[in-house]
Design a protein around this motif. Structure first.
Motif, PDB file in Angstrom:
ATOM      1  N   GLN A  85       0.861  -1.214   0.067  1.00 31.00           N
ATOM      2  CA  GLN A  85       0.071  -0.094   0.016  1.00 31.00           C
ATOM      3  C   GLN A  85       0.941   1.222  -0.135  1.00 31.00           C
ATOM      4  O   GLN A  85       0.565   2.339  -0.631  1.00 31.00           O
ATOM      5  N   ASN A  86       1.945   1.302   0.838  1.00 32.08           N
ATOM      6  CA  ASN A  86       2.786   2.444   1.015  1.00 32.08           C
ATOM      7  C   ASN A  86       4.298   1.896   0.973  1.00 32.08           C
ATOM      8  O   ASN A  86       4.528   1.181   1.641  1.00 32.08           O
ATOM      9  N   TYR A  87       5.068   2.913   0.138  1.00 37.71           N
ATOM     10  CA  TYR A  87       6.588   2.438   0.085  1.00 37.71           C
ATOM     11  C   TYR A  87       7.143   3.721   1.005  1.00 37.71           C
ATOM     12  O   TYR A  87       6.330   4.564   1.292  1.00 37.71           O
ATOM     13  N   PRO A 105       1.504   0.320  -9.264  1.00 33.20           N
ATOM     14  CA  PRO A 105       1.021   1.454  -9.013  1.00 33.20           C
ATOM     15  C   PRO A 105      -0.607   1.552  -8.610  1.00 33.20           C
ATOM     16  O   PRO A 105      -1.053   2.426  -7.926  1.00 33.20           O
ATOM     17  N   SER A 106      -1.359   0.435  -8.693  1.00 30.45           N
ATOM     18  CA  SER A 106      -2.804   0.235  -8.794  1.00 30.45           C
ATOM     19  C   SER A 106      -3.019  -1.064  -8.402  1.00 30.45           C
ATOM     20  O   SER A 106      -2.503  -1.919  -8.960  1.00 30.45           O
ATOM     21  N   ALA A 107      -4.115  -1.336  -7.624  1.00 32.99           N
ATOM     22  CA  ALA A 107      -4.768  -2.636  -7.392  1.00 32.99           C
ATOM     23  C   ALA A 107      -6.025  -2.664  -7.230  1.00 32.99           C
ATOM     24  O   ALA A 107      -6.663  -1.466  -6.612  1.00 32.99           O
ATOM     25  N   LEU A 108      -6.837  -3.787  -7.461  1.00 32.07           N
ATOM     26  CA  LEU A 108      -8.526  -3.866  -7.121  1.00 32.07           C
ATOM     27  C   LEU A 108      -8.248  -4.779  -5.645  1.00 32.07           C
ATOM     28  O   LEU A 108      -7.759  -5.810  -5.541  1.00 32.07           O
ATOM     29  N   LEU A 109      -8.698  -4.019  -4.563  1.00 36.70           N
ATOM     30  CA  LEU A 109      -8.746  -4.413  -3.238  1.00 36.70           C
ATOM     31  C   LEU A 109      -9.866  -5.421  -3.061  1.00 36.70           C
ATOM     32  O   LEU A 109     -10.061  -6.290  -2.194  1.00 36.70           O
ATOM     33  N   GLY A 110     -10.906  -4.957  -3.717  1.00 33.63           N
ATOM     34  CA  GLY A 110     -12.340  -5.734  -3.712  1.00 33.63           C
ATOM     35  C   GLY A 110     -13.186  -5.247  -4.434  1.00 33.63           C
ATOM     36  O   GLY A 110     -13.448  -4.135  -4.748  1.00 33.63           O
ATOM     37  N   GLY A 155      -4.408   2.952  -5.117  1.00 35.19           N
ATOM     38  CA  GLY A 155      -3.482   3.763  -6.018  1.00 35.19           C
ATOM     39  C   GLY A 155      -3.968   4.375  -7.267  1.00 35.19           C
ATOM     40  O   GLY A 155      -3.216   4.487  -8.232  1.00 35.19           O
ATOM     41  N   GLY A 156      -5.199   4.982  -7.089  1.00 41.28           N
ATOM     42  CA  GLY A 156      -5.615   5.797  -8.331  1.00 41.28           C
ATOM     43  C   GLY A 156      -4.995   7.049  -8.505  1.00 41.28           C
ATOM     44  O   GLY A 156      -4.765   7.620  -7.374  1.00 41.28           O
ATOM     45  N   ARG A 157      -4.693   7.157  -9.755  1.00 40.30           N
ATOM     46  CA  ARG A 157      -3.757   8.512  -9.964  1.00 40.30           C
ATOM     47  C   ARG A 157      -4.788   9.664 -10.712  1.00 40.30           C
ATOM     48  O   ARG A 157      -5.711   8.999 -11.392  1.00 40.30           O
ATOM     49  N   ARG A 158      -4.390  10.890 -10.569  1.00 39.70           N
ATOM     50  CA  ARG A 158      -5.306  11.853 -11.083  1.00 39.70           C
ATOM     51  C   ARG A 158      -5.472  11.799 -12.405  1.00 39.70           C
ATOM     52  O   ARG A 158      -4.735  11.377 -13.273  1.00 39.70           O
ATOM     53  N   GLY A 159      -6.881  11.798 -12.843  1.00 41.46           N
ATOM     54  CA  GLY A 159      -7.138  11.652 -14.402  1.00 41.46           C
ATOM     55  C   GLY A 159      -7.359  10.259 -14.782  1.00 41.46           C
ATOM     56  O   GLY A 159      -7.899   9.890 -16.004  1.00 41.46           O
ATOM     57  N   ASP A 160      -7.146   9.092 -14.107  1.00 45.08           N
ATOM     58  CA  ASP A 160      -7.373   7.638 -14.215  1.00 45.08           C
ATOM     59  C   ASP A 160      -8.907   7.561 -14.611  1.00 45.08           C
ATOM     60  O   ASP A 160      -9.769   8.223 -13.795  1.00 45.08           O
TER      61      ASP A 160
END
Length: 339
Positions: free
Chosen positions: A34-36, A222-227, A264-269
């Motif tokens: 989740q966090n680095y 950078p992104s993942a589906l948690l549920g 991890g959604g990024r702006r504009g995704d």
């Protein structure tokens, strides 16, 4: 959050341990980073791959579970390398600070274990499940030895283990090998290349402390589906995160809701969520754009049955697509049975 501090000595100059993955779960499937470590030495935030999976001043690597149900089933935390246990703590309750407001004073790390690997190197495993710690100070452990289970103790909002690395009391980013808060121009803990370009392909820098096997496992996501799933009500984030929307669900009349949680959604995704019935009919389609960088994004919507008919039995699908700058970076589905 430190449980101990190792003083710098001239002899603490040995090579670092080769670190293995400190959790027994499938990275990218049922657990995620989740966090680095925050590699921005200033007031901003940036992870090692120039992404935003971190927060300002974060000094560890957070291996998270999808929900509290996964925590209750039990996920083991293991020693990343051989060493001697120097400090432990157990007995701190597993309570999210969303409910408690703050962690107990002086116990921000929650239940935790610290291991000395020699030459000034140590690792720390924080936020373990209450009552799960299986080692004691003085125990000699090998890499892979169980230490406890992932929990929700201390200063945390979601079930995870915060994995930290130190040398002579200084925090080290295991993905770069650098002292946290420094850059390539400062005095690094180890020789390390410049930060990877922002179009990182998920590779880990040469200076990383991870073993070869860990490098293959811990590629950057950078992104993942948690549920994702369905509910017989308007879905609530807290209920979903508690594993409350299990299956099978009852069929028949009444409200039906669809929910998705993304990391991890990024702006504009661009996000697309579709619900498909057992006969292949599309029941719902939702599209939207991520307004700003978000650690976690919860999406929900109500679905109305056609002609107010009862929901039929069968297997329903929730399909989730995430696109970044036109490229599909995530496309997954979850299946839910109605009986």
């Amino acid at each position: 959050m430190l449980l101990s501090v190792v003083q710098a000595h001239a002899q603490d100059r040995g090579p670092p341990p080769a670190l293995n993955v400190p959790v027994r779960c499938h990275i990218g499937a049922d657990c995620f980073v989740q966090n680095y470590v925050d590699v921005d030495p200033g007031s901003g935030m940036q992870d090692f791959a120039c992404g935003r999976l971190t927060y300002d001043g974060h000094k560890g690597v957070d291996f998270r579970l999808t929900d509290l149900a996964a925590m209750r089933r039990g996920v083991t935390v293991v020693a990343a390398a051989a060493g001697t246990v120097t400090r432990t703590r157990d007995g701190v309750a597993d309570v999210s600070i969303r409910q408690s407001g703050r962690a107990p004073e002086g116990k921000e790390a929650g239940n935790a274990v610290v291991i000395d690997h020699g030459n000034g190197w140590e690792t720390q495993y924080s936020h373990l499940l209450q009552g799960s710690v299986t080692v004691r100070p003085g125990d000699r452990v090998e890499a892979g030895r169980p230490l406890g289970r992932i929990g929700l103790s201390g200063n945390t909002e979601f079930p995870h283990v915060d994995f930290g690395v130190r040398r002579a009391g200084q925090g080290i980013d295991p993905y770069t090998g650098r002292v946290i808060g420094t850059t390539a121009q400062d005095s690094p803990a180890l020789p390390a290349p410049a930060l990877p370009a922002c179009n990182s392909d998920g590779g880990i820098p040469i200076g990383a402390l991870w073993s070869d096997q860990a490098r293959r496992t811990l590629v950057y996501r950078p992104s993942a589906l948690l549920g994702a799933g369905l509910a017989r009500e308007t879905p609530k984030a807290d209920t979903a995160r508690d594993g409350g929307y299990g299956q099978p669900l009852p069929a028949g009349p009444g409200p039906l809701g669809v929910w998705v949680e993304l990391m991890g959604g990024r702006r504009g995704d661009a996000v697309t969520v579709e619900a498909i019935g057992p006969n292949g009919q599309r029941l719902h389609r939702l599209t939207g754009t991520v307004p700003r960088p978000l650690a976690v994004l919860f999406i929900n919507a109500d679905i109305r049955p056609p002609n107010a008919d009862p929901w039929p039995t069968g297997v329903y699908r929730v399909m989730v697509t995430l696109r970044h700058e036109g490229e599909t970076v995530l496309q997954e589905e979850r299946r839910v049975e109605l009986r």
